[in-house]
Design a protein around this motif. Sequence first.
Motif, PDB file in Angstrom:
ATOM      1  N   SER A  65       0.831  -1.207   0.000  1.00  0.00           N
ATOM      2  CA  SER A  65       0.000   0.000   0.000  1.00  0.00           C
ATOM      3  C   SER A  65       0.861   1.251   0.000  1.00  0.00           C
ATOM      4  O   SER A  65       0.579   2.216  -0.728  1.00  0.00           O
ATOM      5  N   SER A  66       1.929   1.243   0.802  1.00  0.00           N
ATOM      6  CA  SER A  66       2.815   2.407   0.872  1.00  0.00           C
ATOM      7  C   SER A  66       3.508   2.652  -0.463  1.00  0.00           C
ATOM      8  O   SER A  66       3.682   3.801  -0.885  1.00  0.00           O
ATOM      9  N   ALA A  67       3.891   1.567  -1.146  1.00  0.00           N
ATOM     10  CA  ALA A  67       4.565   1.717  -2.433  1.00  0.00           C
ATOM     11  C   ALA A  67       3.636   2.335  -3.472  1.00  0.00           C
ATOM     12  O   ALA A  67       4.043   3.210  -4.252  1.00  0.00           O
ATOM     13  N   ARG A  68       2.390   1.891  -3.506  1.00  0.00           N
ATOM     14  CA  ARG A  68       1.429   2.461  -4.454  1.00  0.00           C
ATOM     15  C   ARG A  68       1.198   3.941  -4.187  1.00  0.00           C
ATOM     16  O   ARG A  68       1.143   4.767  -5.109  1.00  0.00           O
ATOM     17  N   LEU A  69       1.065   4.262  -2.926  1.00  0.00           N
ATOM     18  CA  LEU A  69       0.822   5.653  -2.562  1.00  0.00           C
ATOM     19  C   LEU A  69       2.041   6.521  -2.826  1.00  0.00           C
ATOM     20  O   LEU A  69       1.919   7.663  -3.284  1.00  0.00           O
ATOM     21  N   ALA A  70       3.228   5.990  -2.519  1.00  0.00           N
ATOM     22  CA  ALA A  70       4.454   6.763  -2.742  1.00  0.00           C
ATOM     23  C   ALA A  70       4.677   7.046  -4.217  1.00  0.00           C
ATOM     24  O   ALA A  70       5.202   8.104  -4.582  1.00  0.00           O
ATOM     25  N   ALA A  71       4.287   6.104  -5.087  1.00  0.00           N
ATOM     26  CA  ALA A  71       4.418   6.341  -6.519  1.00  0.00           C
ATOM     27  C   ALA A  71       3.485   7.453  -6.982  1.00  0.00           C
ATOM     28  O   ALA A  71       3.821   8.225  -7.883  1.00  0.00           O
ATOM     29  N   ARG A  72       2.308   7.536  -6.361  1.00  0.00           N
ATOM     30  CA  ARG A  72       1.340   8.578  -6.731  1.00  0.00           C
ATOM     31  C   ARG A  72       1.701   9.921  -6.097  1.00  0.00           C
ATOM     32  O   ARG A  72       1.502  10.978  -6.709  1.00  0.00           O
ATOM     33  N   SER A  76       7.816  14.291   0.555  1.00  0.00           N
ATOM     34  CA  SER A  76       8.288  13.991   1.900  1.00  0.00           C
ATOM     35  C   SER A  76       7.127  13.986   2.881  1.00  0.00           C
ATOM     36  O   SER A  76       6.277  14.868   2.871  1.00  0.00           O
ATOM     37  N   GLY A  77       7.068  12.979   3.743  1.00  0.00           N
ATOM     38  CA  GLY A  77       6.021  12.918   4.754  1.00  0.00           C
ATOM     39  C   GLY A  77       5.285  11.604   4.832  1.00  0.00           C
ATOM     40  O   GLY A  77       4.595  11.322   5.802  1.00  0.00           O
ATOM     41  N   GLY A  78       5.383  10.728   3.818  1.00  0.00           N
ATOM     42  CA  GLY A  78       4.770   9.418   3.881  1.00  0.00           C
ATOM     43  C   GLY A  78       3.263   9.462   4.061  1.00  0.00           C
ATOM     44  O   GLY A  78       2.557  10.204   3.368  1.00  0.00           O
ATOM     45  N   THR A  79       2.736   8.680   5.000  1.00  0.00           N
ATOM     46  CA  THR A  79       1.293   8.553   5.181  1.00  0.00           C
ATOM     47  C   THR A  79       0.647   9.860   5.623  1.00  0.00           C
ATOM     48  O   THR A  79      -0.561  10.055   5.433  1.00  0.00           O
ATOM     49  N   TYR A  80       1.402  10.761   6.200  1.00  0.00           N
ATOM     50  CA  TYR A  80       0.856  12.089   6.494  1.00  0.00           C
ATOM     51  C   TYR A  80       0.339  12.726   5.211  1.00  0.00           C
ATOM     52  O   TYR A  80      -0.768  13.291   5.173  1.00  0.00           O
ATOM     53  N   VAL A  81       1.106  12.619   4.128  1.00  0.00           N
ATOM     54  CA  VAL A  81       0.684  13.160   2.837  1.00  0.00           C
ATOM     55  C   VAL A  81      -0.435  12.317   2.233  1.00  0.00           C
ATOM     56  O   VAL A  81      -1.442  12.839   1.752  1.00  0.00           O
ATOM     57  N   TYR A  82      -0.279  10.979   2.290  1.00  0.00           N
ATOM     58  CA  TYR A  82      -1.266  10.109   1.658  1.00  0.00           C
ATOM     59  C   TYR A  82      -2.648  10.263   2.298  1.00  0.00           C
ATOM     60  O   TYR A  82      -3.663  10.351   1.603  1.00  0.00           O
ATOM     61  N   GLY A  83      -2.686  10.256   3.626  1.00  0.00           N
ATOM     62  CA  GLY A  83      -3.970  10.388   4.316  1.00  0.00           C
ATOM     63  C   GLY A  83      -4.631  11.721   4.036  1.00  0.00           C
ATOM     64  O   GLY A  83      -5.856  11.794   3.834  1.00  0.00           O
ATOM     65  N   LYS A  84      -3.833  12.772   3.976  1.00  0.00           N
ATOM     66  CA  LYS A  84      -4.363  14.107   3.706  1.00  0.00           C
ATOM     67  C   LYS A  84      -4.971  14.179   2.309  1.00  0.00           C
ATOM     68  O   LYS A  84      -6.065  14.731   2.127  1.00  0.00           O
ATOM     69  N   GLU A  85      -4.282  13.597   1.336  1.00  0.00           N
ATOM     70  CA  GLU A  85      -4.741  13.678  -0.042  1.00  0.00           C
ATOM     71  C   GLU A  85      -5.914  12.750  -0.332  1.00  0.00           C
ATOM     72  O   GLU A  85      -6.798  13.084  -1.119  1.00  0.00           O
ATOM     73  N   ARG A  86      -5.947  11.572   0.281  1.00  0.00           N
ATOM     74  CA  ARG A  86      -6.964  10.578  -0.046  1.00  0.00           C
ATOM     75  C   ARG A  86      -8.157  10.576   0.908  1.00  0.00           C
ATOM     76  O   ARG A  86      -9.281  10.273   0.497  1.00  0.00           O
ATOM     77  N   LEU A  87      -7.937  10.873   2.189  1.00  0.00           N
ATOM     78  CA  LEU A  87      -9.002  10.753   3.188  1.00  0.00           C
ATOM     79  C   LEU A  87      -9.433  12.083   3.782  1.00  0.00           C
ATOM     80  O   LEU A  87     -10.513  12.176   4.371  1.00  0.00           O
ATOM     81  N   GLY A  88      -8.591  13.085   3.685  1.00  0.00           N
ATOM     82  CA  GLY A  88      -8.899  14.375   4.275  1.00  0.00           C
ATOM     83  C   GLY A  88      -7.800  14.832   5.209  1.00  0.00           C
ATOM     84  O   GLY A  88      -6.975  14.043   5.680  1.00  0.00           O
ATOM     85  N   GLU A  89      -7.790  16.122   5.471  1.00  0.00           N
ATOM     86  CA  GLU A  89      -6.693  16.720   6.238  1.00  0.00           C
ATOM     87  C   GLU A  89      -6.537  16.115   7.624  1.00  0.00           C
ATOM     88  O   GLU A  89      -5.422  15.885   8.088  1.00  0.00           O
ATOM     89  N   PHE A  90      -7.654  15.825   8.309  1.00  0.00           N
ATOM     90  CA  PHE A  90      -7.548  15.308   9.673  1.00  0.00           C
ATOM     91  C   PHE A  90      -6.833  13.964   9.709  1.00  0.00           C
ATOM     92  O   PHE A  90      -5.983  13.724  10.569  1.00  0.00           O
ATOM     93  N   ILE A 351      -4.062   3.935   8.517  1.00  0.00           N
ATOM     94  CA  ILE A 351      -4.454   5.067   7.672  1.00  0.00           C
ATOM     95  C   ILE A 351      -3.849   4.922   6.279  1.00  0.00           C
ATOM     96  O   ILE A 351      -4.490   5.255   5.268  1.00  0.00           O
ATOM     97  N   ALA A 352      -2.627   4.397   6.188  1.00  0.00           N
ATOM     98  CA  ALA A 352      -2.010   4.172   4.876  1.00  0.00           C
ATOM     99  C   ALA A 352      -2.826   3.182   4.054  1.00  0.00           C
ATOM    100  O   ALA A 352      -3.072   3.390   2.858  1.00  0.00           O
ATOM    101  N   ASN A 353      -3.254   2.091   4.676  1.00  0.00           N
ATOM    102  CA  ASN A 353      -4.047   1.100   3.950  1.00  0.00           C
ATOM    103  C   ASN A 353      -5.414   1.647   3.552  1.00  0.00           C
ATOM    104  O   ASN A 353      -5.904   1.369   2.448  1.00  0.00           O
ATOM    105  N   ALA A 354      -6.031   2.427   4.444  1.00  0.00           N
ATOM    106  CA  ALA A 354      -7.307   3.050   4.091  1.00  0.00           C
ATOM    107  C   ALA A 354      -7.130   4.002   2.921  1.00  0.00           C
ATOM    108  O   ALA A 354      -7.993   4.087   2.032  1.00  0.00           O
ATOM    109  N   SER A 355      -6.010   4.709   2.885  1.00  0.00           N
ATOM    110  CA  SER A 355      -5.723   5.614   1.768  1.00  0.00           C
ATOM    111  C   SER A 355      -5.517   4.831   0.476  1.00  0.00           C
ATOM    112  O   SER A 355      -6.010   5.213  -0.590  1.00  0.00           O
ATOM    113  N   ALA A 356      -4.774   3.715   0.561  1.00  0.00           N
ATOM    114  CA  ALA A 356      -4.535   2.891  -0.623  1.00  0.00           C
ATOM    115  C   ALA A 356      -5.830   2.280  -1.145  1.00  0.00           C
ATOM    116  O   ALA A 356      -5.983   2.074  -2.356  1.00  0.00           O
TER     117      ALA A 356
END
Length: 409
Positions: A65-72, A76-90, A351-356
């Motif tokens: 899941s992290s690899a898919r998100l990191a490619a998109r 810098s920031g990992g799941t902090y960025v992924y969760g914000k972009e896919r699920l919302g800022e909180f 949160i990373a998996n929910a984002s993926a």
Amino acid sequence: MGLDVSVTERLNRRLGTGDAVVIGLGSMIGAGVFVAFAPAARAAGSALLIGLALAALVAYCNATSSARLAARYPSSGGTYVYGKERLGEFWGYLAGWGFVVGKTASCAAMALTVAAYLVPAGWRPYVAAAVVLALTALNYRGVHKSALVTRVIVAVTLLVLVAAVVAIFLSGNGSGHEVFAFSFGGVLQSAGLLFFAFAGYARIATLGEEVRDPARTIPRAIPIALGLTLVVYIAVAFALLYKLGADGLASFVDPIARAVPSGMAPVVRAGAAVAALGALLALVLGVSRTTFAMARDGHLPRRLAAVHPRFGVPHRAEVAVGVVVAVLVLFTDLRGAIGFSSFAVLTYYAIANASAWTLRRGVVPAAGLIGCVVLAFSLPLWSVVIGCAVLAVGAIAYFSRRANTSSQD
């Protein structure tokens, strides 16, 4: 909120696939392999290998899941960025908060582990603080130098582990140990504790802005680092169970040093200190990058988002993390920090998996999300309680800041 940032807040892309793999190995093959098997065996008994398999399975789902998100989102920031972009800022904020507080505790634990293998008890807090400050200075001068040092540390650690495993199997038959009873809940708890030793591949994703061609490099580096780590862990687990049995393994704080021939024990102890040093190096690196990303978006003091004009690193974030960890090791006993850190990191990956899942609905992100939740709440009760309390504090701070911002508009 988009990902556009000013040129002065961008980091230099210096790392290739090899460097990224080494940073991941340096994070995973660290102190965890020397200290995590004993409490895991205490929880799972003779089913330790089942717990290891469960931890590896959840780690694989998280890595994918992290690899898919990191490619998109190669930022810098990992799941902090992924969760914000896919699920919302909180949710992005909660992931970043969990990562920063959990891994800050891990930094302190690793520093104390280094000191525990090198000096008497009375000197350990001071030596640990000195180690943290020295590594902070190294990171301050550029991530490429840190990657080179990490490569050396990983090589030394792997040589020690290979030599230890060979010596254990050559030293004589260790069979005949009594079978140590286990429970299903104990197996899950052992998986949660062993997951602590697998979580280092997040460091690769948090370096998204410093990797060359991140869309290709990150998805390749994460599974390579995880696969190599799993091979090492399986070999060590088999050797320890072969020599000590589950009951003996559960009774020792330093099982690898106990399992090898006595003449090799000092080498193993030195290797454990070097491994903890490598883990600490990568931990400080990853925490500072997430701190940088959160500060850049206003969730932490904006001054922490500065990039050094010469070295191209988030120097203020690195110094802030180093100072906090140095203070913690001076005044806090962090033996129990592993449980709290595991809970926080499992929340991060949930949160990373929910984002993926929002990218591609499938078995892997669903299994990763369920696995993270189950393992997190299988940890010792006090770890769950403290972890929930710390996450709640972060959530309160977030909504308080939002309320204050709204009232000023």
